[in-house]
Scaffold this motif. Structure first.
Motif, PDB file in Angstrom:
ATOM      1  N   LEU A 181       1.041  -1.135  -0.054  1.00 36.13           N
ATOM      2  CA  LEU A 181      -0.110   0.116   0.033  1.00 36.13           C
ATOM      3  C   LEU A 181       0.662   0.979   0.425  1.00 36.13           C
ATOM      4  N   THR A 182       2.002   1.316   0.471  1.00 37.14           N
ATOM      5  CA  THR A 182       2.418   2.657   0.792  1.00 37.14           C
ATOM      6  C   THR A 182       3.634   2.878  -0.092  1.00 37.14           C
ATOM      7  N   ASP A 183       3.346   1.265  -1.190  1.00 35.71           N
ATOM      8  CA  ASP A 183       4.595   1.266  -1.895  1.00 35.71           C
ATOM      9  C   ASP A 183       3.865   2.396  -3.700  1.00 35.71           C
ATOM     10  N   VAL A 184       2.502   2.335  -2.951  1.00 36.31           N
ATOM     11  CA  VAL A 184       1.818   2.655  -3.992  1.00 36.31           C
ATOM     12  C   VAL A 184       1.398   4.407  -4.021  1.00 36.31           C
ATOM     13  N   GLY A 185       1.286   4.834  -2.453  1.00 38.97           N
ATOM     14  CA  GLY A 185       1.753   6.207  -2.312  1.00 38.97           C
ATOM     15  C   GLY A 185      -0.293   6.222  -1.017  1.00 38.97           C
ATOM     16  N   LEU A 186      -0.232   5.321  -1.414  1.00 38.27           N
ATOM     17  CA  LEU A 186      -1.190   4.841   0.379  1.00 38.27           C
ATOM     18  C   LEU A 186      -0.800   5.701   1.831  1.00 38.27           C
ATOM     19  N   THR A 187      -1.305   6.149   2.936  1.00 36.76           N
ATOM     20  CA  THR A 187      -0.591   6.186   3.427  1.00 36.76           C
ATOM     21  C   THR A 187      -1.966   5.746   4.606  1.00 36.76           C
ATOM     22  N   VAL A 188      -1.303   4.738   5.417  1.00 33.42           N
ATOM     23  CA  VAL A 188      -1.605   4.034   6.646  1.00 33.42           C
ATOM     24  C   VAL A 188      -1.741   4.673   7.901  1.00 33.42           C
ATOM     25  N   ARG A 189      -3.133   4.581   8.721  1.00 31.93           N
ATOM     26  CA  ARG A 189      -3.665   5.873   9.452  1.00 31.93           C
ATOM     27  C   ARG A 189      -3.549   5.247  10.841  1.00 31.93           C
ATOM     28  N   ARG A 190      -3.934   3.761  11.035  1.00 28.90           N
ATOM     29  CA  ARG A 190      -4.355   3.072  11.839  1.00 28.90           C
ATOM     30  C   ARG A 190      -3.699   1.269  11.205  1.00 28.90           C
ATOM     31  N   LEU A 191      -3.964   0.366  12.688  1.00 28.13           N
ATOM     32  CA  LEU A 191      -3.641  -0.795  12.335  1.00 28.13           C
ATOM     33  C   LEU A 191      -3.869  -1.173  13.503  1.00 28.13           C
ATOM     34  N   ARG A 192      -5.036  -1.927  13.660  1.00 31.97           N
ATOM     35  CA  ARG A 192      -5.406  -2.836  15.113  1.00 31.97           C
ATOM     36  C   ARG A 192      -5.224  -4.639  15.364  1.00 31.97           C
ATOM     37  N   GLU A 193      -5.154  -5.055  16.678  1.00 29.63           N
ATOM     38  CA  GLU A 193      -4.687  -6.717  16.227  1.00 29.63           C
ATOM     39  C   GLU A 193      -6.291  -6.662  17.238  1.00 29.63           C
ATOM     40  N   SER A 194      -6.979  -7.882  16.094  1.00 27.65           N
ATOM     41  CA  SER A 194      -7.924  -8.476  17.498  1.00 27.65           C
ATOM     42  C   SER A 194      -7.985  -9.414  17.564  1.00 27.65           C
ATOM     43  N   GLU A 195      -8.503 -10.374  19.042  1.00 26.62           N
ATOM     44  CA  GLU A 195      -8.441 -11.608  19.599  1.00 26.62           C
ATOM     45  C   GLU A 195     -10.031 -12.050  19.319  1.00 26.62           C
ATOM     46  N   GLU A 196     -10.085 -11.670  18.842  1.00 25.36           N
ATOM     47  CA  GLU A 196     -11.727 -12.411  18.568  1.00 25.36           C
ATOM     48  C   GLU A 196     -12.057 -12.254  16.618  1.00 25.36           C
ATOM     49  N   LEU A 197     -12.837 -13.344  16.660  1.00 23.59           N
ATOM     50  CA  LEU A 197     -13.788 -13.561  15.207  1.00 23.59           C
ATOM     51  C   LEU A 197     -14.677 -13.941  15.679  1.00 23.59           C
ATOM     52  N   PRO A 198     -15.641 -13.314  14.403  1.00 24.27           N
ATOM     53  CA  PRO A 198     -17.332 -13.384  14.365  1.00 24.27           C
ATOM     54  C   PRO A 198     -17.585 -14.936  14.696  1.00 24.27           C
ATOM     55  N   TRP A 199     -17.050 -15.997  13.757  1.00 21.33           N
ATOM     56  CA  TRP A 199     -17.158 -17.269  14.697  1.00 21.33           C
ATOM     57  C   TRP A 199     -16.656 -18.047  15.400  1.00 21.33           C
ATOM     58  N   GLN A 200     -16.437 -19.366  16.064  1.00 11.04           N
ATOM     59  CA  GLN A 200     -16.171 -20.555  16.810  1.00 11.04           C
ATOM     60  C   GLN A 200     -14.979 -21.337  15.844  1.00 11.04           C
ATOM     61  N   ARG A 201     -14.270 -20.953  15.423  1.00  9.55           N
ATOM     62  CA  ARG A 201     -13.149 -21.506  14.453  1.00  9.55           C
ATOM     63  C   ARG A 201     -12.573 -22.472  15.393  1.00  9.55           C
TER      64      ARG A 201
END
Length: 276
Positions: free
Chosen positions: A227-247
């Motif tokens: 993404l940064t190679d094409v000129g986009l700027t990363v504004r936020r990056l989140r990591e989450s411990e949850e999934l919408p189903w029981q894997r």
């Protein structure tokens, strides 16, 4: 791997998604014949990051049945869904019609999205939960995203964490509950991973017909750098411990209605916001 080989494997994936669509439409997992509630597929942090959508032009790339796409229309966006599976697009149109929501669905490969949809047309490009692994070339994908966006437009990616992918699917019958690293965490340079997709991630019968599926592993660094190679700027990056189903069976329900593993907590999902 050559572009021709990539295209061959993506055609195999397209045939597999055409074949799995009727299984997914009939599954309890998607619950198409029940109350849809499209917002249930979104983590709360997604809506915080996405902000106001009313009156915005939004495209959902690799939308499959369009279950998430409907949530954008519910919030007043001019929503478009794009997918390479003709069966998925037909099903998505039917689901939207039954929900009484105005969504445009277009059948095209994500790499052809600019030709199919138009350049500089969207305020938001969204891609979510199990999409990027079907793309062999992230640099090409990032270029498509940048060209779809208007100046100041946003990309939002919500994807399974590379650690989750490295852990692989839930243990097979007879295997213990231990979480084992079954695949390389950093596997993007190793080419496609072949999977037998006779049974997919939903409930229901076996897929009939095309059962070969190919996936490419992408680390978070691969996504950010593309993404940064094409000129986009990363504004936020989140990591989450949850999934919408029981894997995994040992996962526990959270107050949000989603699922997480007991201690120790590990990231299973990530959300990335970038702007043009």
């Amino acid at each position: 791997m050559t572009t021709d080989e990539h295209e061959r494997l993506m055609r195999a994936n397209q045939a597999n998604w055409d074949a799995r669509t009727p299984v997914h439409v009939a599954s309890r997992f998607y619950g198409i014949d029940q109350r849809l509630d499209p917002a249930r597929w979104f983590a709360s942090f997604e809506w915080e990051d996405l902000g106001e959508l009313a009156g915005r032009d939004v495209v959902h790339l690799q939308c499959h049945l369009g279950t998430e796409t409907l949530a954008f229309a519910e919030r007043g966006a001019r929503a478009v869904g794009l997918d390479f599976s003709a069966a998925s697009v037909a099903a998505a149109r039917d689901v939207a019609a039954r929900a009484g929501l105005d969504v445009t669905y277009v059948r095209a490969n994500v790499y052809d999205a600019v030709t199919a949809l138009g350049e500089g047309r969207f305020d938001l490009v969204y891609t979510g939960k199990g999409a990027l692994c079907y793309l062999p070339d992230l640099a090409r994908w990032a270029d498509v995203v940048a060209r779809l966006l208007r100046p100041g437009g946003r990309l939002y990616v919500v994807e399974f964490h590379p650690l989750l992918n490295a852990l692989g699917p839930k243990p097979a019958q007879g295997e213990g509950p231990e979480l084992l690293l079954r695949h390389d965490y950093l596997g993007g340079a190793d080419g496609a991973v072949h999977r037998d997709a006779r049974y997919t991630y939903t409930d229901g019968p076996a897929v009939e017909g095309a059962v070969d599926s190919y996936e490419w592993m992408h680390g978070m660094g691969d996504v950010v750098n593309a993404l940064t190679d094409v000129g986009l700027t990363v504004r936020r990056l989140r990591e989450s411990e949850e999934l919408p189903w029981q894997r995994w069976p040992r996962m526990v329900r959270t107050p949000s209605g989603w699922w997480r593993l007991p201690e120790p907590r590990i990231p299973l999902l990530y959300g990335l916001l970038a702007t043009r």
